[in-house]
Write a protein that holds these residues in place. Sequence first.
Motif, PDB file in Angstrom:
ATOM      1  N   THR A 110      35.238  43.196  41.856  1.00  0.00           N
ATOM      2  CA  THR A 110      35.028  42.307  40.298  1.00  0.00           C
ATOM      3  C   THR A 110      35.623  41.294  39.936  1.00  0.00           C
ATOM      4  O   THR A 110      36.803  42.283  40.267  1.00  0.00           O
ATOM      5  CB  THR A 110      33.750  43.026  40.123  1.00  0.00           C
ATOM      6  OG1 THR A 110      32.820  43.856  40.400  1.00  0.00           O
ATOM      7  CG2 THR A 110      33.377  42.956  38.536  1.00  0.00           C
ATOM      8  N   ASP A 111      35.872  40.312  39.929  1.00  0.00           N
ATOM      9  CA  ASP A 111      36.599  39.789  39.555  1.00  0.00           C
ATOM     10  C   ASP A 111      37.444  38.833  40.497  1.00  0.00           C
ATOM     11  O   ASP A 111      38.966  38.196  39.997  1.00  0.00           O
ATOM     12  CB  ASP A 111      37.203  40.306  37.885  1.00  0.00           C
ATOM     13  CG  ASP A 111      36.920  40.812  36.836  1.00  0.00           C
ATOM     14  OD1 ASP A 111      35.702  40.366  36.817  1.00  0.00           O
ATOM     15  OD2 ASP A 111      36.939  41.453  36.012  1.00  0.00           O
ATOM     16  N   TYR A 112      37.469  39.518  41.110  1.00  0.00           N
ATOM     17  CA  TYR A 112      37.866  38.549  42.611  1.00  0.00           C
ATOM     18  C   TYR A 112      36.931  37.586  43.580  1.00  0.00           C
ATOM     19  O   TYR A 112      35.593  37.837  43.513  1.00  0.00           O
ATOM     20  CB  TYR A 112      38.735  39.840  43.002  1.00  0.00           C
ATOM     21  CG  TYR A 112      39.570  40.325  42.487  1.00  0.00           C
ATOM     22  CD1 TYR A 112      41.619  39.927  42.851  1.00  0.00           C
ATOM     23  CD2 TYR A 112      39.631  41.460  41.727  1.00  0.00           C
ATOM     24  CE1 TYR A 112      42.225  41.040  42.342  1.00  0.00           C
ATOM     25  CE2 TYR A 112      40.262  41.874  41.173  1.00  0.00           C
ATOM     26  CZ  TYR A 112      42.132  41.947  41.443  1.00  0.00           C
ATOM     27  OH  TYR A 112      42.810  42.507  40.753  1.00  0.00           O
ATOM     28  N   ILE A 113      38.213  37.628  44.287  1.00  0.00           N
ATOM     29  CA  ILE A 113      36.854  35.647  45.386  1.00  0.00           C
ATOM     30  C   ILE A 113      37.844  36.167  46.709  1.00  0.00           C
ATOM     31  O   ILE A 113      38.900  36.587  46.468  1.00  0.00           O
ATOM     32  CB  ILE A 113      36.761  34.971  44.830  1.00  0.00           C
ATOM     33  CG1 ILE A 113      37.962  33.693  44.308  1.00  0.00           C
ATOM     34  CG2 ILE A 113      36.099  34.711  43.639  1.00  0.00           C
ATOM     35  CD1 ILE A 113      37.590  32.796  44.085  1.00  0.00           C
ATOM     36  N   VAL A 114      37.533  35.555  47.271  1.00  0.00           N
ATOM     37  CA  VAL A 114      37.947  35.653  48.668  1.00  0.00           C
ATOM     38  C   VAL A 114      39.549  34.263  48.341  1.00  0.00           C
ATOM     39  O   VAL A 114      38.942  33.689  48.161  1.00  0.00           O
ATOM     40  CB  VAL A 114      37.287  34.935  49.763  1.00  0.00           C
ATOM     41  CG1 VAL A 114      37.751  35.191  50.973  1.00  0.00           C
ATOM     42  CG2 VAL A 114      36.559  36.629  50.374  1.00  0.00           C
ATOM     43  N   ASP A 115      40.453  34.499  48.789  1.00  0.00           N
ATOM     44  CA  ASP A 115      41.325  34.021  49.132  1.00  0.00           C
ATOM     45  C   ASP A 115      41.217  31.923  49.606  1.00  0.00           C
ATOM     46  O   ASP A 115      41.184  32.485  50.691  1.00  0.00           O
ATOM     47  CB  ASP A 115      42.702  34.290  49.319  1.00  0.00           C
ATOM     48  CG  ASP A 115      44.423  33.599  48.706  1.00  0.00           C
ATOM     49  OD1 ASP A 115      44.090  32.289  49.056  1.00  0.00           O
ATOM     50  OD2 ASP A 115      44.771  34.134  48.554  1.00  0.00           O
ATOM     51  N   PRO A 116      41.107  30.704  48.963  1.00  0.00           N
ATOM     52  CA  PRO A 116      40.950  29.860  49.406  1.00  0.00           C
ATOM     53  C   PRO A 116      41.690  29.504  51.357  1.00  0.00           C
ATOM     54  O   PRO A 116      40.980  29.291  51.508  1.00  0.00           O
ATOM     55  CB  PRO A 116      40.780  28.591  48.845  1.00  0.00           C
ATOM     56  CG  PRO A 116      40.438  29.615  47.440  1.00  0.00           C
ATOM     57  CD  PRO A 116      41.299  31.380  47.209  1.00  0.00           C
ATOM     58  N   GLY A 117      42.987  29.860  50.814  1.00  0.00           N
ATOM     59  CA  GLY A 117      44.028  30.044  51.834  1.00  0.00           C
ATOM     60  C   GLY A 117      43.989  30.946  52.649  1.00  0.00           C
ATOM     61  O   GLY A 117      44.779  30.931  53.830  1.00  0.00           O
ATOM     62  N   ASN A 118      43.230  32.583  52.296  1.00  0.00           N
ATOM     63  CA  ASN A 118      43.540  33.696  53.111  1.00  0.00           C
ATOM     64  C   ASN A 118      41.852  34.062  53.210  1.00  0.00           C
ATOM     65  O   ASN A 118      42.177  34.890  52.051  1.00  0.00           O
ATOM     66  CB  ASN A 118      45.134  34.413  52.617  1.00  0.00           C
ATOM     67  CG  ASN A 118      44.917  35.685  53.828  1.00  0.00           C
ATOM     68  OD1 ASN A 118      44.064  35.585  55.200  1.00  0.00           O
ATOM     69  ND2 ASN A 118      46.014  36.011  53.950  1.00  0.00           N
ATOM     70  N   ALA A 119      41.154  34.148  54.448  1.00  0.00           N
ATOM     71  CA  ALA A 119      40.622  34.911  54.596  1.00  0.00           C
ATOM     72  C   ALA A 119      39.951  36.175  54.662  1.00  0.00           C
ATOM     73  O   ALA A 119      39.071  36.815  54.923  1.00  0.00           O
ATOM     74  CB  ALA A 119      39.295  34.189  55.779  1.00  0.00           C
ATOM     75  N   ALA A 148      41.982  38.087  52.217  1.00  0.00           N
ATOM     76  CA  ALA A 148      42.830  38.453  51.396  1.00  0.00           C
ATOM     77  C   ALA A 148      41.955  37.689  50.116  1.00  0.00           C
ATOM     78  O   ALA A 148      40.689  36.963  50.035  1.00  0.00           O
ATOM     79  CB  ALA A 148      44.086  37.920  51.230  1.00  0.00           C
ATOM     80  N   CYS A 149      41.834  38.512  48.774  1.00  0.00           N
ATOM     81  CA  CYS A 149      41.503  38.634  47.443  1.00  0.00           C
ATOM     82  C   CYS A 149      42.274  38.393  46.148  1.00  0.00           C
ATOM     83  O   CYS A 149      43.164  38.761  46.185  1.00  0.00           O
ATOM     84  CB  CYS A 149      40.626  39.821  47.691  1.00  0.00           C
ATOM     85  SG  CYS A 149      39.270  40.859  48.230  1.00  0.00           S
TER      86      CYS A 149
END
Length: 507
Positions: free
Chosen positions: A59-68, A70-71
């Motif tokens: 919760t409150d995190y998303i997949v890093d747009p630059g690193n699949a 990482a959160c």
Amino acid sequence: MEVTVLNLALLICFLLLGLQDVSDAALVDTVCTSGGGECVAVHADAVCDPVNLKCECKTDYIVDPGNADACVQVITTIACTTDGDCTTTDANSICDTTAGKCACKSSYIEQNAGCVTIIDEFTCDSSDATSCSSLDAKSECDATTNKCQCSSGNTAENGVCVAIINGFTCDSSDPTSCSNLDAKSECDTMSVKCKCSTDNTAVDGVCQTIITSVACTTDGDCSSDANSFCDTTAGKCACNSAYTVQGASCVAIINEFTCDSSDATSCSSLDAKSECYATTTKCKCSSGNTAENGVCVVIISGFTCDSSDATSCSSLDAKSECDATTTKCKCSAGNTAENDVCVAIINGFTCDSSDPTSCSNLDAKSECDATTTKCKCSSGNGAVNGVCQTIINGFTCDSSDATSCSSLDAKSECDATTTKCKCSAGNTAENGVCVAILGGYTCDSHHKSCTALDAKSECDTTTSNCKCSSGYTAVNGVCGTEKSSAESVRISWIFVTAVMFVVCCMV
């Protein structure tokens, strides 16, 4: 021993292969168990989705747009007390101390966990008309780039869209500071804002050349505006008749020109018979007038009508009709124009009680009522379809209606044979009004004046009114019973009674 070593080697290989599979797979593609160890192995902020048994960011995190694999935490969910708690993560954020959370700076919006500029960076939805304008009112979504951009007539200043004209802060030392944004604009050195250059004006935020400033030698030079022509005397384009310039182009004065309802001359200065309609702030023809070829003309005697169309005039003035001879509107029978509007002559037209012809000029059988200053039918006349007619022997009555005539003249009734009003029994017309023959009608000393009306009457020279002749008396307004005969009978009865009394006494 050799077998044991071999088995151990194989186990290590399998473990390494398994780790390689986990590391190669994207976070959200990693299969996990309820414990979630497989996810944490990929990234510390990953957890196992207990339903799909796939890894996901907590919760409150998303997949890093630059690193699949990482959160990253969404910037607006990070707790803070100072701006420093936010800017270390995203330089375009600040601390909202009221909410105790990081927030994006003005002209920025959260997207993909971080703060991005609304203009040029935010990814918008071109199918949603409010995708950008809900964030910046002067922006729109570019369907090609799917990025927000400033709408026509606006430009970005400090990341926010502002109007180019009178909004954008320009550099007066740079002659292209404004013209790079709008070719027909320049920097106003006083306000340091862009303004339209000479002979141009802003239309929907964009500078356009005013048609009446365009030099010309033929009408073709003015073709950019269909409602203009070349004024060869002035050598400039001019608006056609019934049009005026507003903004950069020629607009119709009536129904198109935007007027100022607080200015009484806003429209009348352009068309004398027009006024500003406060509801629409558009010019319209004033009462009693209508537009013909775009110019307001008086409806009555001014508007050219179509005599084959029964509503050609009445649709403009309910009490008017088309004159087939002049093809101009005129007031219909029983009506006249007052302040250019048709009104009923009787009880409608405002007359001048000091002018005896004020009403009779309009209806010969009418006169001005000094109390109401309205025309009324003169004595002995009544209004029929708005026109005064003689009541007695003139008005067409309804014999089935007992008041058809008496409502107009109390001493009259409807003649069932002629369907005209006549004076009822015992009455006669004098100056068009029914009066009682006896005591009402004005006679002369010639008895025929009365006897023609009641054979048993004569003119009373003292009163100049008819009275019953000697020996007759009035019954229901008509001379009847002979007075002398009645008295003779009375005397005879007295004589007989006296004789009988004497006889009785002698006996």
